[in-house]
Structures are given as structure tokens and as C-alpha cells.
Design an enzyme around this catalytic site. Structure first.
Site, PDB file in Angstrom:
ATOM      1  N   HIS A  98       0.824  -1.202   0.000  1.00  0.00           N
ATOM      2  CA  HIS A  98       0.000   0.000   0.000  1.00  0.00           C
ATOM      3  C   HIS A  98       0.861   1.256   0.000  1.00  0.00           C
ATOM      4  CE1 HIS A  98      -3.648  -2.182   0.234  1.00  0.00           C
ATOM      5  NE2 HIS A  98      -3.148  -2.925   1.195  1.00  0.00           N
ATOM      6  N   GLU A 144       5.638  -8.405 -27.871  1.00  0.00           N
ATOM      7  CA  GLU A 144       6.408  -8.634 -26.645  1.00  0.00           C
ATOM      8  C   GLU A 144       7.213  -9.923 -26.686  1.00  0.00           C
ATOM      9  OE1 GLU A 144       4.161  -6.935 -23.025  1.00  0.00           O
ATOM     10  OE2 GLU A 144       2.686  -8.181 -24.036  1.00  0.00           O
ATOM     11  N   ASP A 150       8.764  -6.666 -21.717  1.00  0.00           N
ATOM     12  CA  ASP A 150       8.738  -8.101 -21.968  1.00  0.00           C
ATOM     13  C   ASP A 150       9.582  -8.488 -23.174  1.00  0.00           C
ATOM     14  OD1 ASP A 150       7.266  -9.465 -19.980  1.00  0.00           O
ATOM     15  OD2 ASP A 150       5.464  -8.429 -20.655  1.00  0.00           O
ATOM     16  N   CYS A 206       5.216   1.209 -25.733  1.00  0.00           N
ATOM     17  CA  CYS A 206       4.657   1.522 -24.421  1.00  0.00           C
ATOM     18  C   CYS A 206       5.459   0.921 -23.278  1.00  0.00           C
ATOM     19  CB  CYS A 206       3.196   1.082 -24.337  1.00  0.00           C
ATOM     20  SG  CYS A 206       2.982  -0.690 -24.537  1.00  0.00           S
TER      21      CYS A 206
HETATM   22  C1  PEP Z   1       5.801  -4.324 -21.504  1.00  0.00           C
HETATM   23  O1  PEP Z   1       5.966  -5.531 -21.369  1.00  0.00           O
HETATM   24  O2  PEP Z   1       6.667  -3.542 -21.972  1.00  0.00           O
HETATM   25  C2  PEP Z   1       4.540  -3.694 -21.083  1.00  0.00           C
HETATM   26  C3  PEP Z   1       4.283  -2.437 -21.337  1.00  0.00           C
HETATM   27  O3  PEP Z   1       3.672  -4.477 -20.380  1.00  0.00           O
HETATM   28  P1  PEP Z   1       3.838  -4.805 -18.814  1.00  0.00           P
HETATM   29  O4  PEP Z   1       4.985  -3.998 -18.307  1.00  0.00           O
HETATM   30  O5  PEP Z   1       2.551  -4.441 -18.184  1.00  0.00           O
HETATM   31  O6  PEP Z   1       4.114  -6.265 -18.852  1.00  0.00           O
HETATM   32 MG    MG Z   2       4.249  -6.808 -20.964  1.00  0.00          MG
END
Ligand code: PEP
Ligand code: MG
Length: 781
Positions: A396, A638, A662, A709
């Protein structure tokens, strides 16, 4: 020859890392650095000058080649000498006729008139100058571009190493003074020396500074007074008065009812103050309070004459241990919820009022653990930092600090023993260091950093409403990654143009059961309407791997990251995905959603998903809704397999987004959460860079959008390189948007392309490191 030059930087960096591991104090660190740099760069001299606390005096702190006796003796103002010029201009100074340079200052003690060539570079720690590194040679020598890049690569690394060594050194020095003082005192008393009072978990200095370290979960640094939250202990149990069995049973039922009402009140307060998602944890609390087996266990113990307080304490301890023994880190963290409940029932039994905790002034919260009830009770406006002894990234404390935008460190061993009510502390949410009662030197060091940080923040704030356009007019889209409702405010505050990744698993994680279709749709509507006219890219549930749900136990897997995670789980438990797709469609008219599927490995999955989307839309239509049939569909890239068949995949979808977190771990077989894999988890490995380029090229050929992302895009240099490869949309953690935008506005796409081409031409990690340093220099980052 070229290969040889490239390896200068890399070998030196490796040597430096090894040396740091073997250096025991600041002086050893500096001496080892100058020796190795002079050797590897083949120069007669390498010296390090550090800035004094006045910020305008440079003092020679280590040298290889100049007279050793001049160390700590030679000092100059930053307005003097060639080293001063380096700091004044914050840039490289190079000459092969040093003695005839107008800024040359001669120090007799160094006997440096023999050296004709001079190359100096500034040393920085988080954008704040801390000193200068220089190399000199007797013969006039023009340093090559490769040599300069190699030295830049090194200076890049050693700024923070020196800063940390300096802080540690000031603490160690004080520790020695204390030991000496203690020894003298004991001798004066005629006794033996004592080791008492030293904590294994922390370093303590003569004037009281203690330095501890934990896991940084929210960045920034703050200094302030502490507010200590009492830990859960059996102290109160020992002194509790025990009545008859019937009295104790009655007391327990009354307390239980009181805590239930308090829980409902707390949920309301947190959902108003923070967000509904932060408040959702109180559902779990209510569930436990309502749970028959919990109350009957307590009643049983009361019947055995334990007294209500002791009975609650023992039952709660039993639950805490059971949760604590769980393998899943998220579930383990839930023992904190049990503790929270136990504490509140005991407070109610003992008549302690804990419905609100008023802070008179700004405070750094110090606690064994932050409980959900603290989220409700504390005065959020006055919390300037959080430090806890227990906890991990799911605790938390981590969630709360991010919502509040304050620095936080969790898992600080020895914290509760070390901290006292009157203490002042520094929380460095970047390095994970906590300084209790810091001495002047440390305070000044941080004040300097804070000043630099504040003025830079101001500069960045001015960029909020400006577009992310390169100097030659190319528009780039900068979106935010969000998870909780509270992230919406942070995203808007930093000028996000929309949401490039909405991680929907967070609201699922904060609950005690799967949210219903309506609950999900309500939440999505809220998120969508918070970004009017802007795209919100909703990613379907991405659990498994390191993310679990307390109410959806996944079977044990030896290798969960290679197991039933993400889209695989959604396609195996279709009812879950079905409900989520329905909720997204039902909320769609509240904004501009797109829908994205994680961890895609092949075309078949996309075709399955399309069938499901059509079935869900049919069902909704039959129920009288008008679901959108044209929601843009995207996938996350990924897995290396997806890169291999990227041309097939882009044909099937409307857009792709690269999840570099990933993609890097799977490409390089290096666990993203394993600190020991850090050297292998390399975003700049040629395999990763070429994968990125392949994705950008395939999307361009197919006329589809490709964005990024993962965390990789939150670094300005990376963003510029990725732009050079062809990406024009990024989704970042919101606080990184301004600094990335500033970099974009200061450069042309042409410059980015040149830097990207140079990096892509590299074959080894060593070559890439050198090319990166050069790009850093060329792009003036
Ligand atoms: C990633 O794998 O780069 C991604 C944005 O997803 P997460 O970090 O939520 O696995
Ligand atoms: Mg990911």
C-alpha cells in the site's frame, strides 16, 4: 584500429565496476579510477577535481601522473584554470598547447608544465555538476573522436559512483570518529571497548546520522520531520483487562460491528480522496470482518478464557502467518490487510480512537508497514514522503506514494529500531537511501541536488502545453501509461495527449472478487471521459507471470513467465475475457477507446479474438445495446516470435504497440525482475535494437501505426533513437513526458536518424556503448 578504439571504453567500464566493488572509501574509489583511466587511455596523467560545497571551488582529489603531494592542496575557483573552464562551460575543453591557453593556470606543486595536451570533461550527478575529470599527455596529442567518446562513456558512469562514495565516506568518517571517541571514553573509564549500539542494518555516525537502504518505489527526494506509525504488537494484549466470557463475547461483537461501520466510512473517504480503486481494498476487509470462520475462531478462544483482545490478536497472527507463507508476492502482501483489521478491532476493544490521524505540519511517514486504513486516516496534503520497514512494490505504501506523487522507499531493514519521533530524515526515492538525522555535509549535498531538481522542474513545467514537435516539424505523440484512476490526474498534469497503455489488471488486483461487467464498464467510462477527444488504449487483462489475483488462484508453475499468463490465460478462461470485452464495448461511447491484446505470439490468437469480439457484440445487441463493431484492434509485440512474423501480424490488426519490458526479457532470456540479470537485460543489445527497427519497418510498409509503451521509451536518448528508426508515438510513465518532450523539441528528425543508423550499425554491446556515448554527445543530452 576502429575495433580497438571501441574496446577502450568498454574495458575501462568493466574495470571501473570491478574496482568500485573493491574500493572501501571515497579516496580508494577515486585513486582506482584515475589509475585505470590513465592506463587505458594511454595518457601520462588522469586527475579528478571535485567541487566543494560552496559550488565554486574545485579541489584536486586524486591524480595519476601529477605530484601526489598536491592532492587536496591544489584548489581553484571555477572561474580559473582549464578545469574551471570545463565546469564553467559544462562542456569538454581540449587543447594540445595547454600552457599557452588563455585560461591555463600553473600550479608549481603539480609540475604540470611538462604536459602539453589537455582534455577535460565535467562530472555530473543527476544533471548537477560535481567535478571535472582531466587527462593530460607530455607530447602534443589530438584525441580522436573515439577516445573522447570512450572518456565520455566513463564520465557518464562515474558521476553517481563518486556521489555515493562521497556520502558513504562522510558517514564512515563519522563512524570512525565515534569509535575513537568510544574507545577513549572506555579507556578513561578503565574498561574494555564495546560494540553495543551498532546496528547491523544501518551505519551510524558520531553526530547521529544513520544511513539505511531499501527499495525505491516512488522517485524524488525530500527532507523533513518524521511521523512514526506505531507497529502492531502484543503490548496492548498484555495489559488488556479480561472480563467474564459473556462480557468478552459481547465486547467482541460490539467491536466487530464498530469496525465494519468504520470500514465503510474509510472506503468512502479513500474513494473521495484518492480513487475508487485505492478504496476497493476495503471490500476485502469487509469480507474478512463478515467471515464466519474468523469470528468463530475468536469466539472459541474467548470461550477458553483468553479474553477478547488476546483472542483477536492470536487469530490475526495465525492469518498473518498463513498469508506470509504464500509464494505469490501479491498474496503475501495481503497479510498486511489482516494485520490492519486486527489492529482496528483491538483498538475498538480497548477504546482507542483511530478514526483520523491529523498531521500538524508536513511529515515523512515512517512505519513498519502502511495499511489501507492509513490511506483513510492520514492527512494526505501533509505527507511529503513515505518509508516503511516491510513491503514490496505491491504494498500500500507503493500505491499510496504514487497516488500522492511523493518519494517512497519500502523494505528498509532496521528502520523502526533506528527512527525516533524527533528525527529528521532524507528520503531519496531514486537511490533507495534513507538518512536519519543527516549531518550538514549530507544535507548540503541534497540541498544542492534539490535546487537543481527544482529549477529543472520549473523549466519542464513550461513545456506542458507545447506540442512534441521536432525542430524540423515532425509531430510526435506522447501518451501516458496508466493503471489506477489516480493516475489520470498525474497524466493530465504532465501534458499527456492520451493514454497509450491502460493496464486494466490493477483494478482487478485491488478487489476481493472479479468485478462484474457493470462495475468494469463504470470504471472504463470514468477513465474514458477523463480524456475527452483523446485516445485511451485499453489493454485486456494481463495477469499471470508476476501479477496474481487473490481470488483467482493460478496453478503452480515452475516458470510462470513462460506459462499461462496474459492473453493465454484470457483465451483459456474465456468467460473472463468475454466479460471484459463486453464492459469495454458498453463504455465505448464515453470516449475514444481502442482495444489492445497483450503477449500475442501468432495470427491464430488474433483470429480467435476477432471471433470473440463479434460474439460479444452480437450478445450485447440482442440485449438492446448498440456496441461498436469497429473498435480499432491492436496487439502488443512482446515475444521474439511476434517480431519474426511481424509482417503477418500487422496485416491482421489496426496497430501494434511494443512492450519493450517483456520483449527485452524474452529476446535476451533475462528475467525483467531479477536484479542479478541486470547486465543481460540490456535495452541496447543489437538483437533488441534490430527487433525494434524490424517492427517500425513492417508497420510503415503496411501503413499501420506502431507505438512503444514499455519503459524503454521513458528515456530521452532512447526516444530519439526510436524516432530515428521510424516510431512516432510513445506511451510513457507520465512524469517522464516533459523531459522526453524537451529532447524531441530540441532535435531534428534527421539528427535522430543519423544517431539511429550509427547504433544499428554496431555489432557488439561494446560498440553500442561507444555509439551511445557519441549519440549522447552529438544530441547534446
Ligand atoms: C511491456 O511488457 O513492456 C509492457 C508495457 O507491459 P507490462 O509492463 O505491463 O508487462
Ligand atoms: Mg508486458
Amino acid at each position: 584500429m576502429k575495433e580497438n578504439q571501441h574496446s577502450i571504453g568498454l574495458r575501462t567500464l568493466e574495470d571501473i565496476s570491478a574496482i568500485i566493488l573493491h574500493s572501501h572509501n571515497l579516496q580508494e574509489t577515486l585513486d582506482n579510477i584515475v589509475t585505470i583511466v590513465a592506463k587505458r587511455m594511454r595518457t601520462d596523467v588522469c586527475s579528478i577535481y571535485l567541487l566543494e560545497l560552496d559550488s565554486n571551488t574545485l579541489v584536486l582529489k586524486a591524480t595519476k601522473g601529477l605530484s601526489k603531494s598536491s592532492v587536496n592542496r591544489i584548489s581553484m575557483k571555477t572561474s580559473e584554470g582549464l578545469s574551471g573552464l570545463v565546469l564553467e562551460t559544462r562542456d569538454m575543453v581540449m587543447t594540445d598547447k595547454a600552457p599557452s591557453h588563455p585560461r591555463y593556470k600553473y600550479f608549481k606543486e603539480t609540475r604540470e608544465e611538462r604536459f602539453l595536451s589537455f582534455l577535460g570533461l565535467p562530472l555530473f550527478e543527476r544533471n548537477t555538476p560535481i567535478g571535472v575529470i582531466t587527462i593530460q599527455t607530455c607530447e602534443p596529442r589530438s584525441f580522436s573522436v573515439d577516445e573522447i567518446s570512450a572518456l565520455r562513456t566513463i564520465t557518464f558512469q562515474i558521476g553517481s559512483i563518486i556521489h555515493n562514495a562521497r556520502l558513504l565516506d562522510s558517514i564512515q568518517r563519522k563512524e570512525q570518529e565515534r569509535a575513537w571517541f568510544e574507545q577513549e571514553l572506555t579507556r578513561a573509564k578503565g574498561g574494555a571497548t564495546t560494540e553495543e549500539g551498532r546496528s547491523a542494518a544501518s551505519v551510524k555516525t558520531a553526530d547521529g546520522t544513520r544511513m539505511l537502504r531499501g527499495t525505491a518505489v516512488s522517485t524524488g527526494f525530500k527532507r523533513g520531520k518524521v511521523y512514526i506509525l506505531d507497529p502492531f504488537s502484543d503490548k496492548v494484549v498484555k495489559v488488556a483487562k479480561v472480563g467474564t466470557r459473556a462480557e468478552e463475547q459481547r465486547k467482541f461483537s460490539t467491536a466487530l460491528e464498530k469496525v465494519k461501520i468504520q470500514t465503510i466510512y474509510m472506503e468512502k473517504r479513500v474513494s473521495e480522496k484518492l480513487s475508487q480503486d485505492d478504496a476497493a481494498i476495503f471490500h476485502t476487509h469487509l469480507m474478512i470482518l463478515e467471515d464466519r470462520s474468523f469470528s468463530s475462531k475468536v469466539s472459541e478462544l474467548i470461550n477458553q478464557n483468553h479474553g477478547a483482545t488476546r483472542a483477536v490478536y492470536d487469530v490475526v497472527q495465525h492469518y498473518i502467518q498463513a498469508f506470509g507463507a504464500m509464494e505469490d508476492p501479491y498474496l503475501r502482501e495481503r497479510s498486511a490487510d489482516m494485520e490492519d483489521i486486527g489492529r482496528r478491532i483491538i483498538d475498538a476493544l480497548e477504546g482507542n480512537d483511530t478514526s483520523s490521524l491529523k498531521l500538524k505540519e508536513n511529515r515523512i511517514i515512517v512505519a513498519e508497514e502502511i495499511f489501507p486504513s492509513h490511506l483513510a486516516m492520514l492527512d494526505h496534503d501533509r505527507i511529503i514522503g513515505i518509508v516503511t520497514e516491510k513491503g514490496n512494490i505491491y504494498s500500500h505504501a507503493a500505491i499510496m506514494s504514487k497516488s500522492l506523487g511523493v518519494p517512497a522507499i519500502v523494505g528498509v531493514a532496521g528502520l523502526m529500531d533506528a527512527a525516533n519521533v524527533k528525527d529528521q530524515i532524507i528520503v531519496d526515492g531514486t537511490s533507495g537511501f534513507v538518512y536519519i538525522n543527516p549531518d550538514r555535509a549530507i544535507i548540503q549535498e541534497y540541498e544542492r541536488l534539490e535546487l537543481g531538481h527544482a529549477s529543472r522542474q520549473k523549466e519542464l513545467e513550461g513545456l506542458r502545453d507545447l506540442p512534441a514537435v521536432t525542430s524540423d516539424g515532425t509531430a510526435i505523440t506522447l501518451n501516458a501509461n496508466i493503471g489506477l484512476l489516480s493516475d489520470v490526474r498525474v497524466a493530465t498534469l504532465h501534458g499527456a495527449e492520451g493514454v497509450g497503455l491502460y493496464r486494466t489488471e490493477f483494478p482487478y488486483m485491488a478487489r476481493s472478487s472479479f468485478p462484474t461487467r457493470i462495475e468494469q464498464a463504470t470504471l472504463y467510462r470514468k477513465i474514458l471521459s477523463a480524456f475527452p477527444g483523446q485516445n485511451v488504449n485499453i489493454r485486456t487483462l494481463d495477469i499471470g507471470g508476476d501479477k496474481g489475483l487473490p481470488y483467482f488462484p493460478c496453478p503452480h508453475e515452475d516458470n510462470p513467465f513462460m506459462g499461462l499468463r496474459s492473453i493465454r490465460l484470457s483465451l483459456e478462461h474465456r468467460e473472463i475475457l468475454h466479460e471484459q470485452l463486453a464492459a469495454i464495448m458498453m463504455a465505448a461511447d464515453a470516449g475514444k477507446p481502442t482495444i489492445m491484446f497483450p503477449l500475442i505470439s501468432g495470427v491464430d490468437e488474433i483470429r480467435e479474438i476477432r471471433k470473440m469480439l463479434a460474439a460479444v457484440a452480437d450478445e450485447l445487441e440482442q440485449q438492446g445495446y448498440a456496441p461498436p463493431r469497429d473498435l480499432p484492434l491492436g496487439i502488443m509485440i512482446e515475444i521474439p516470435a511476434a517480431v519474426q512474423i511481424i509482417d503477418f501480424l500487422v496485416d491482421e490488426v489496426d496497430y501494434v504497440s511494443v512492450g519493450t519490458n517483456d520483449l527485452i526479457q524474452y529476446t535476451l532470456a533475462a528475467d525483467r525482475n531479477n536484479a542479478r540479470m541486470k547486465q543481460y537485460y540490456n535495452p541496447h543489445h543489437p538483437a533488441v535494437l534490430h527487433s525494434m527497427k524490424q517492427i517500425a519497418d513492417a508497420a510503415r510498409r503496411a501503413g499501420k501505426k506502431a507505438s512503444i509503451c514499455g519503459e524503454m521509451a521513458s528515456d530521452p536518448l532512447n526516444t530519439l533513437l526510436l524516432m530515428g528508426m521510424g516510431f512516432s508515438e510513445f506511451s510513457l510513465s507520465a512524469p517522464s513526458i516533459p523531459v522526453v518532450k524537451q529532447a524531441i523539441r530540441g532535435h531534428s528528425l534527421e539528427e535522430c536518424r543519423a544517431a539511429a543508423d550509427a547504433i544499428l550499425a554496431c555489432r557488439s554491446n561494446g560498440e553500442v556503448a561507444t555509439a551511445l556515448a557519441r549519440a549522447n554527445e552529438a544530441l547534446r543530452l
